[in-house]
Design an enzyme around this catalytic site. Structure first.
Site, PDB file in Angstrom:
ATOM      1  N   TYR A 223      36.969  53.784  35.295  1.00  0.00           N
ATOM      2  CA  TYR A 223      37.458  52.479  35.794  1.00  0.00           C
ATOM      3  C   TYR A 223      36.288  51.520  35.945  1.00  0.00           C
ATOM      4  CZ  TYR A 223      38.957  48.706  38.796  1.00  0.00           C
ATOM      5  OH  TYR A 223      39.171  47.440  39.300  1.00  0.00           O
ATOM      6  N   GLY A 225      35.510  48.988  37.714  1.00  0.00           N
ATOM      7  CA  GLY A 225      34.910  48.656  39.012  1.00  0.00           C
ATOM      8  C   GLY A 225      33.944  49.732  39.491  1.00  0.00           C
ATOM      9  N   SER A 273      38.934  41.373  46.701  1.00  0.00           N
ATOM     10  CA  SER A 273      39.500  41.704  45.382  1.00  0.00           C
ATOM     11  C   SER A 273      41.011  41.550  45.406  1.00  0.00           C
ATOM     12  CB  SER A 273      39.128  43.154  45.052  1.00  0.00           C
ATOM     13  OG  SER A 273      37.730  43.211  44.981  1.00  0.00           O
ATOM     14  N   CYS A 275      42.646  38.760  45.665  1.00  0.00           N
ATOM     15  CA  CYS A 275      43.160  37.793  46.653  1.00  0.00           C
ATOM     16  C   CYS A 275      42.942  36.347  46.262  1.00  0.00           C
ATOM     17  CB  CYS A 275      42.516  38.045  48.010  1.00  0.00           C
ATOM     18  SG  CYS A 275      42.982  39.614  48.708  1.00  0.00           S
ATOM     19  N   SER A 279      42.400  33.492  39.976  1.00  0.00           N
ATOM     20  CA  SER A 279      43.498  32.502  39.897  1.00  0.00           C
ATOM     21  C   SER A 279      42.995  31.107  40.253  1.00  0.00           C
ATOM     22  CB  SER A 279      44.603  32.847  40.901  1.00  0.00           C
ATOM     23  OG  SER A 279      44.939  34.182  40.826  1.00  0.00           O
ATOM     24  N   ASP A 292      33.827  35.757  39.943  1.00  0.00           N
ATOM     25  CA  ASP A 292      33.727  36.986  40.749  1.00  0.00           C
ATOM     26  C   ASP A 292      32.442  37.126  41.561  1.00  0.00           C
ATOM     27  OD1 ASP A 292      33.901  40.545  40.106  1.00  0.00           O
ATOM     28  OD2 ASP A 292      34.783  39.352  41.690  1.00  0.00           O
ATOM     29  N   ALA A 390      45.968  46.446  36.816  1.00  0.00           N
ATOM     30  CA  ALA A 390      45.714  46.305  35.370  1.00  0.00           C
ATOM     31  C   ALA A 390      44.910  45.034  35.120  1.00  0.00           C
ATOM     32  CB  ALA A 390      47.040  46.238  34.616  1.00  0.00           C
TER      33      ALA A 390
HETATM   34  N1  LIG Z   1      51.424  34.515  46.808  1.00  0.00           N
HETATM   35  C1  LIG Z   1      50.314  34.142  46.144  1.00  0.00           C
HETATM   36  N2  LIG Z   1      49.682  35.055  45.334  1.00  0.00           N
HETATM   37  C2  LIG Z   1      48.563  34.636  44.712  1.00  0.00           C
HETATM   38  C3  LIG Z   1      48.048  33.328  44.840  1.00  0.00           C
HETATM   39  N3  LIG Z   1      46.913  33.244  44.081  1.00  0.00           N
HETATM   40  C4  LIG Z   1      46.737  34.464  43.514  1.00  0.00           C
HETATM   41  N4  LIG Z   1      47.727  35.290  43.891  1.00  0.00           N
HETATM   42  C5  LIG Z   1      47.920  36.692  43.477  1.00  0.00           C
HETATM   43  O1  LIG Z   1      46.798  37.454  43.892  1.00  0.00           O
HETATM   44  C6  LIG Z   1      46.530  38.460  42.899  1.00  0.00           C
HETATM   45  C7  LIG Z   1      45.087  38.495  42.419  1.00  0.00           C
HETATM   46  O2  LIG Z   1      44.560  37.245  42.274  1.00  0.00           O
HETATM   47  P1  LIG Z   1      43.140  37.118  41.534  1.00  0.00           P
HETATM   48  O3  LIG Z   1      42.856  35.671  41.505  1.00  0.00           O
HETATM   49  O4  LIG Z   1      43.145  37.859  40.239  1.00  0.00           O
HETATM   50  O5  LIG Z   1      42.143  37.883  42.550  1.00  0.00           O
HETATM   51  P2  LIG Z   1      40.563  38.200  42.429  1.00  0.00           P
HETATM   52  O6  LIG Z   1      40.448  39.702  42.284  1.00  0.00           O
HETATM   53  O7  LIG Z   1      39.995  37.726  43.718  1.00  0.00           O
HETATM   54  O8  LIG Z   1      40.023  37.490  41.245  1.00  0.00           O
HETATM   55  C8  LIG Z   1      47.412  38.188  41.702  1.00  0.00           C
HETATM   56  O9  LIG Z   1      48.447  39.141  41.732  1.00  0.00           O
HETATM   57  C9  LIG Z   1      47.917  36.793  41.956  1.00  0.00           C
HETATM   58  O10 LIG Z   1      49.239  36.652  41.468  1.00  0.00           O
HETATM   59  C10 LIG Z   1      48.759  32.399  45.671  1.00  0.00           C
HETATM   60  O11 LIG Z   1      48.385  31.219  45.835  1.00  0.00           O
HETATM   61  N5  LIG Z   1      49.878  32.848  46.296  1.00  0.00           N
HETATM   62  C1  LIG Z   2      36.603  44.347  39.617  1.00  0.00           C
HETATM   63  C2  LIG Z   2      36.663  43.912  40.830  1.00  0.00           C
HETATM   64  O1  LIG Z   2      36.628  42.562  41.168  1.00  0.00           O
HETATM   65  P1  LIG Z   2      37.858  41.680  41.690  1.00  0.00           P
HETATM   66  O2  LIG Z   2      39.012  42.603  41.949  1.00  0.00           O
HETATM   67  O3  LIG Z   2      37.322  41.019  42.917  1.00  0.00           O
HETATM   68  O4  LIG Z   2      38.180  40.705  40.588  1.00  0.00           O
HETATM   69  C3  LIG Z   2      36.717  44.894  41.900  1.00  0.00           C
HETATM   70  O5  LIG Z   2      36.562  44.484  43.036  1.00  0.00           O
HETATM   71  O6  LIG Z   2      36.909  46.074  41.562  1.00  0.00           O
HETATM   72 MN   LIG Z   3      38.810  38.769  39.952  1.00  0.00          MN
END
Ligand SMILES: Nc1nc2c(ncn2[C@@H]2O[C@H](COP(=O)(O)OP(=O)(O)O)[C@@H](O)[C@H]2O)c(=O)[nH]1
Ligand SMILES: C=C(OP(=O)(O)O)C(=O)O
Ligand SMILES: [Mn+2]
Length: 630
Positions: A223, A225, A273, A275, A279, A292, A390
């Site tokens: 994986y 990460g 992660s 959150c 997006s 990231d 995924a």
């Molecule tokens: N309810 C809700 N879910 C969100 C929002 N923005 C992102 N998500 C969800 O949060 C999850 C991960 O977001 P992502 O941006 O990939 O997180 P990262 O790991 O911090 O980059 C995804 O399943 C998105 O659909 C939002 O404004 N509202």
């Molecule tokens: C790959 C990662 O980064 P993120 O989920 O914050 O995008 C992780 O934390 O495993």
């Molecule tokens: Mn991410």
């Protein structure tokens, strides 16, 4: 360089590969490679330079070895991790420490001598019969003061392929820096593989971070990460090195928010992660520097940031053509290399994932094998088409919204920090801190977020996660907070600090905001950074005025934003904010022996303001009741 080492390397690498390695003159690099060839005992070694030819070698090998499968779309491949290898393994990730070295209970450590002994046993001969790939990368823009050279040894062509997409080339950088290269080292082996080419010995999964020698070991896992040394492992080494040299490595997106008259204001954003970093960084109409990990330095008294990566390992769950048009386009662009992991491979060589706005396929293969809609696992639970964690892996260079300063060696000037997490009941959607220390403490150091599928373990549990960086800390929490507060010292200008909450729910458990509402919050923060809007001062920070939000909702997402919605979202929930202070103070006290006094003074001051407001207004304070606008 030591002649015996050179002779040994020439024998084991063979003429062509040794010729590539010997273009780098760095004795420490040779010793490192020779040592681990002896321990891991690979059948052969491939030195990967920065050429497209070597990239092709790696990507073809991933297919040939069965670690990736070609998809119908040219350049797209799919990889599956073992069902037991779908997230970061916090339990088996340890910082190696010497006796007496305190990291506090929140950071899992292991005695360095024991850990090194353990990993030597686990890795002894682990590459027998396979090829060791040596991958070089630069963390940060080449030639910049931020740049850190890094080298990874791995037997997984999938891992090597991912790193070639995600990081800037490093082979020429190593040649350029020669003996001066103060480089990070990563040693990874996926270990024995199953029939389906996934890691077999999960019970021997180990990740050890050795700060003394800037080496991270990772065994019996695939994986990303846990295995992409340059990603989350390099983060631990960078946080440690930054704390010694006066710069910061943060779990942050970096992006340009586009304001009036072509103005671009640069933001960083720290979310745990899954959150919201990717997006947010990919909001259409804005521009991405990184999604990231950020390195931050004060240069001439100004806070500047770079993306140490140059690719995206993004979560694909929920990505759809309406909310995520740029990601959607990137995932459907033939001729660019995209690696999908742990999604559903459909019979026609396409991919499907949970939340994709497309017809659910009748049949496919996913990380658990054959899949049809309604499939149940042995406990009778529905098997999703794709894993919640995924991912897709691609290079930023293929994105149309790449910011023009993405590779600026001086980075970008940071005008705003944004902190947030999965918080269903406490923070308002967006607010600005009273000042730097208040922002670092009441927003950054107070982040609590529900756990997600990005880490192995129970999801949905509210967890204190200071600056969203807890999982990656390699220094004691108190010291980490102190260096963040002190980062203001010597600064001519400081970023504003904001707290956001994408996940606020009404009391009956419904999300109060759609995914696209965040577009409005960033436009408002951009105006706020440039002094174009006033705000209402509350007990926890400055909140927007309705009169500024409504037109933004109309202009940006063509939505009528009603005063009722505004009031429901921005009314301050006093009891929830008070109990948050109790939880956060308790967590800091339990988490570390070295919490700086500023944490308590800032949170006690906030508690006093909340109690004062509660006495005057009751448990919920409407935006119109505060009175101070500034
Ligand atoms: N309810 C809700 N879910 C969100 C929002 N923005 C992102 N998500 C969800 O949060 C999850 C991960 O977001 P992502 O941006 O990939 O997180 P990262 O790991 O911090 O980059 C995804 O399943 C998105 O659909 C939002 O404004 N509202
Ligand atoms: C790959 C990662 O980064 P993120 O989920 O914050 O995008 C992780 O934390 O495993
Ligand atoms: Mn991410």
């Amino acid at each position: 360089m030591n002649d015996n080492v050179a002779k040994f390397l020439e024998e084991r690498l063979g003429g062509e590969q040794y010729a590539k390695l010997s273009r780098i003159s760095n004795g420490k690099l040779y010793d490192f490679i020779a040592h681990f060839i002896k321990l891991l005992d690979p059948a052969s070694v491939f030195v990967c330079d920065d050429s497209t030819g070597d990239l092709s070698y790696i990507s073809e090998k991933a297919i040939h070895d069965g670690e990736e499968q070609r998809l119908a779309m040219n350049g797209h491949t799919i990889h599956f991790d073992s069902p037991l290898d779908q997230g970061r393994d916090k339990e088996h990730t340890n910082i190696l420490v010497d006796p007496g070295e305190e990291m506090g209970p929140q950071i899992s450590t292991r005695d360095r001598t024991e850990g090194l002994k353990d990993i030597s046993e686990v890795m002894d001969g682990i590459m027998r019969g396979r090829q060791m790939l040596i991958v070089f990368a630069t963390l940060g823009p080449n030639g910049s003061e931020f740049a850190i050279p890094a080298v990874q040894l791995t037997d997984s062509p999938y891992v090597a392929h991912s790193e070639k997409l995600l990081y800037r080339p490093g082979y020429e950088e190593f040649i350029r820096q020669s003996e001066q290269a103060h480089f990070f080292k990563f040693v990874h082996s996926e270990g024995e593989l199953t029939e389906s080419k996934t890691t077999k010995n999960i019970d021997k999964r180990r990740i050890y971070i050795d700060l003394k020698d800037d080496i991270v070991y990772s065994a019996n896992t695939q994986y990303a990460g846990n295995t992409l040394g340059m990603k989350k492992m390099a983060m631990r080494l960078a946080i440690h090195r930054g704390s010694q040299e006066g710069w910061l490595c943060e779990h942050m997106l970096v992006m340009g928010i586009h304001g009036p008259h072509g103005r671009v204001t640069y933001f960083t954003g720290a979310f745990p992660s899954m959150c919201g970093k990717t997006s947010t960084a990919m909001l259409d109409g804005e521009s991405i520097v990184g999604d990231d990990i950020a390195y931050l330095r004060k240069i001439d008294g100004v806070v500047r940031a770079v993306n140490c990566e140059h690719g995206m390992f993004g979560i694909i769950l929920g990505v759809n053509s309406k909310d995520d048009p740029i990601q959607w386009k990137a995932l459907h662009a033939p001729g660019h290399q995209v690696i999908f992991s742990n999604v559903l491979k459909t019979d026609d060589g396409g991919v499907y994932w949970e939340g994709k706005d497309a017809a659910v396929p009748e049949h496919g293969v996913n990380f658990k094998g054959e899949w049809t809609p309604g499939k149940l696992d042995k406990d009778g639970k529905a098997v999703p088409a794709s894993h919640a964690n995924a991912r897709f892996t691609l290079s930023l260079s293929m994105l149309e919204n790449l910011d023009k300063n993405a590779d600026n060696p001086d980075g970008v000037e940071v005008s705003a920090y944004v902190y947030g997490g999965r918080d269903s009941d406490t923070w308002v959607p967006v607010q600005e801190s009273i000042d730097w220390a208040h922002g670092v403490v009441a927003f950054g150091a107070s982040i609590e977020s529900e756990t997600t599928a990005a880490t192995i373990g129970k999801a949905g549990v509210r967890q204190h996660n200071p600056m969203s960086n807890l999982d990656f800390l390699s220094i004691p929490l108190g010291k980490y907070l102190q260096i963040n507060v002190d980062f203001a010292k010597g600064a001519k200008r400081l970023p504003k600090i904001f707290g956001v909450n994408y996940f606020l729910k009404s009391r009956d458990g419904k999300f109060l905001n759609g995914k696209n509402d965040k577009k409005v919050w960033y436009k408002w923060m951009e105006l706020r950074c440039n002094g174009d809007v006033k705000a209402i001062k509350t007990a926890t920070g400055w909140i927007p005025e309705y009169k500024d939000l409504a037109p933004l909702f109309k202009d940006i997402i063509d939505r009528e934003y009603t005063y009722e919605e505004y009031e429901a979202e921005f009314s301050l929930r006093i009891p929830e904010n008070l109990s948050k202070i109790d939880r956060v103070i308790a967590s800091w006290k339990n988490s570390t022996h070295d919490t700086p006094e500023v944490l308590f003074t800032e949170l006690e001051a906030q508690r006093a303001r909340l109690l004062e407001a509660q006495k005057t207004f009751g448990d919920e304070v409407k935006p119109s009741q505060w009175g101070i606008v500034g």
